[in-house]
Design an enzyme around this catalytic site. Structure first.
Site, mmCIF file in Angstrom:
data_model
loop_
_atom_site.group_PDB
_atom_site.id
_atom_site.type_symbol
_atom_site.label_atom_id
_atom_site.label_comp_id
_atom_site.label_asym_id
_atom_site.label_seq_id
_atom_site.Cartn_x
_atom_site.Cartn_y
_atom_site.Cartn_z
ATOM 1 N N ASN A 200 0.857 -1.181 0.000
ATOM 2 C CA ASN A 200 0.000 0.000 0.000
ATOM 3 C C ASN A 200 0.900 1.241 0.000
ATOM 4 O OD1 ASN A 200 -1.774 2.051 0.614
ATOM 5 N ND2 ASN A 200 -2.375 1.242 2.626
ATOM 6 N N LEU A 201 0.853 2.019 -1.074
ATOM 7 C CA LEU A 201 1.744 3.190 -1.164
ATOM 8 C C LEU A 201 1.195 4.390 -0.404
ATOM 9 C CD1 LEU A 201 2.976 2.957 -4.869
ATOM 10 C CD2 LEU A 201 3.966 1.977 -2.783
ATOM 11 N N LYS A 202 -0.037 4.260 0.136
ATOM 12 C CA LYS A 202 -0.658 5.356 0.915
ATOM 13 C C LYS A 202 -0.484 6.668 0.151
ATOM 14 C CE LYS A 202 -0.193 2.835 5.215
ATOM 15 N NZ LYS A 202 0.031 2.853 6.645
ATOM 16 N N HIS B 168 -9.556 1.029 5.359
ATOM 17 C CA HIS B 168 -8.217 1.076 5.958
ATOM 18 C C HIS B 168 -8.266 1.923 7.224
ATOM 19 C CE1 HIS B 168 -3.977 1.982 6.593
ATOM 20 N NE2 HIS B 168 -3.746 0.845 5.971
ATOM 21 N N GLU C 196 -4.967 -4.947 11.259
ATOM 22 C CA GLU C 196 -3.829 -4.031 11.329
ATOM 23 C C GLU C 196 -3.981 -3.179 12.590
ATOM 24 O OE1 GLU C 196 -1.885 -2.868 7.366
ATOM 25 O OE2 GLU C 196 -3.871 -2.008 7.279
ATOM 26 N N GLY D 177 4.047 -2.817 10.317
ATOM 27 C CA GLY D 177 5.456 -3.046 10.635
ATOM 28 C C GLY D 177 6.116 -4.184 9.874
ATOM 29 N N SER E 1 5.266 1.280 4.640
ATOM 30 C CA SER E 1 6.502 2.052 4.806
ATOM 31 C C SER E 1 7.754 1.254 4.496
ATOM 32 C CB SER E 1 6.573 2.637 6.216
ATOM 33 O OG SER E 1 6.357 1.647 7.199
HETATM 34 O O1 LIG Z 1 -1.144 0.295 6.950
HETATM 35 C C1 LIG Z 1 -0.426 -0.553 6.495
HETATM 36 C C2 LIG Z 1 -0.713 -1.249 5.222
HETATM 37 O O2 LIG Z 1 -1.995 -0.996 4.775
HETATM 38 C C3 LIG Z 1 0.837 -0.941 7.194
HETATM 39 O O3 LIG Z 1 1.710 0.117 7.114
HETATM 40 P P1 LIG Z 1 3.237 -0.122 7.537
HETATM 41 O O4 LIG Z 1 3.756 -1.277 6.717
HETATM 42 O O5 LIG Z 1 3.933 1.169 7.201
HETATM 43 O O6 LIG Z 1 3.247 -0.420 9.001
#
Ligand SMILES: O=C(CO)COP(=O)(O)O
Length: 214
Positions: free
Chosen positions: A6-8, A85, A133, A173, A195
């Site tokens: 997920n590139l957010k 999400h 999550e 994480g 991330s």
């Molecule tokens: O929200 C996430 C994936 O949708 C997890 O984010 P991280 O991998 O940055 O912890």
């Protein structure tokens, strides 16, 4: 194991990540998807990587300014979508509507949840998968499978009790192959991560490590 990146709204190059994910998936045989910003869906899909939306609204075509329509993301190359999400939470009725909208557009669905109780509620809406999550672990350095293995096991049990056909993913994480293996050992069918890849200097190297144990 399905690995969904997920590139957010991170300031990474979505094409660099998509190209790396496509190449690592092809070389390893692993299933890897990339969920970019909605505006980047078409050019990410053009790389050939499995492309996912980060969200779809419950709306159909009509007077809905600002909506991200399931039909529109499908027309632009998405094969699936995240829903609810932790950073884009919806009301229960809208989660239900978004799952229906996604199914109407032939998109695969993953409904996100913060904890096992929410996983059970999400599974009752019959998405293809649910993802647990824990918000406090998102963006951190310690994988959910290490920091809180019980929440993954409880999420798997919660979904199983409601609808055994619904797969369970976990996220927060996750950044290494060991994290992916640990999630699989706890019963997860895939991982969501952001991330670890989106902020990496060398996304391809991280992706290669992620699939190394599969
Ligand atoms: O929200 C996430 C994936 O949708 C997890 O984010 P991280 O991998 O940055 O912890």
């Amino acid at each position: 194991m399905f690995i969904l990146v997920n590139l957010k709204a991170y300031p990474c190059d979505p094409i660099e990540v998509a190209t790396a994910a496509r190449d690592v998936a092809e070389a390893s045989g692993a299933r890897i998807g990339v969920a970019p910003q909605a505006a980047d869906l078409a050019r990410v899909a053009e790389t050939g990587v499995e492309t996912w939306a980060q969200h779809v609204s419950p709306n159909a075509h009509g007077s809905h300014t600002g909506s991200t329509l399931a039909e529109a993301v499908a027309d632009n190359g998405a094969e699936g979508t995240l829903i609810n999400h932790s950073e884009n939470r919806l009301k229960l009725a809208d989660i239900d509507g978004s799952v229906e909208a996604a199914e109407r557009a032939d998109l695969e669905t993953i409904v996100c949840a913060n904890n096992p109780a929410q996983v059970g509620a999400a599974a009752a809406l019959s998405p293809d998968a649910v993802a647990v999550e824990p918000p406090e672990l998102i963006g951190g350095d310690v994988s959910v499978a290490t920091a809180d293995p019980g929440i993954v096991e409880d999420a798997v049990a919660a979904a199983e009790a409601v609808d055994p056909a619904v797969d369970v993913f976990c996220g927060a994480g996750v950044s290494t192959g060991d994290d992916v293996d640990a999630a699989a050992d706890l019963g997860a069918s895939g991982v969501l991560l952001a991330s670890g890849v989106a902020k990496a200097d060398d996304p391809a190297a991280v992706l290669e490590d992620l699939v190394s144990g599969l």
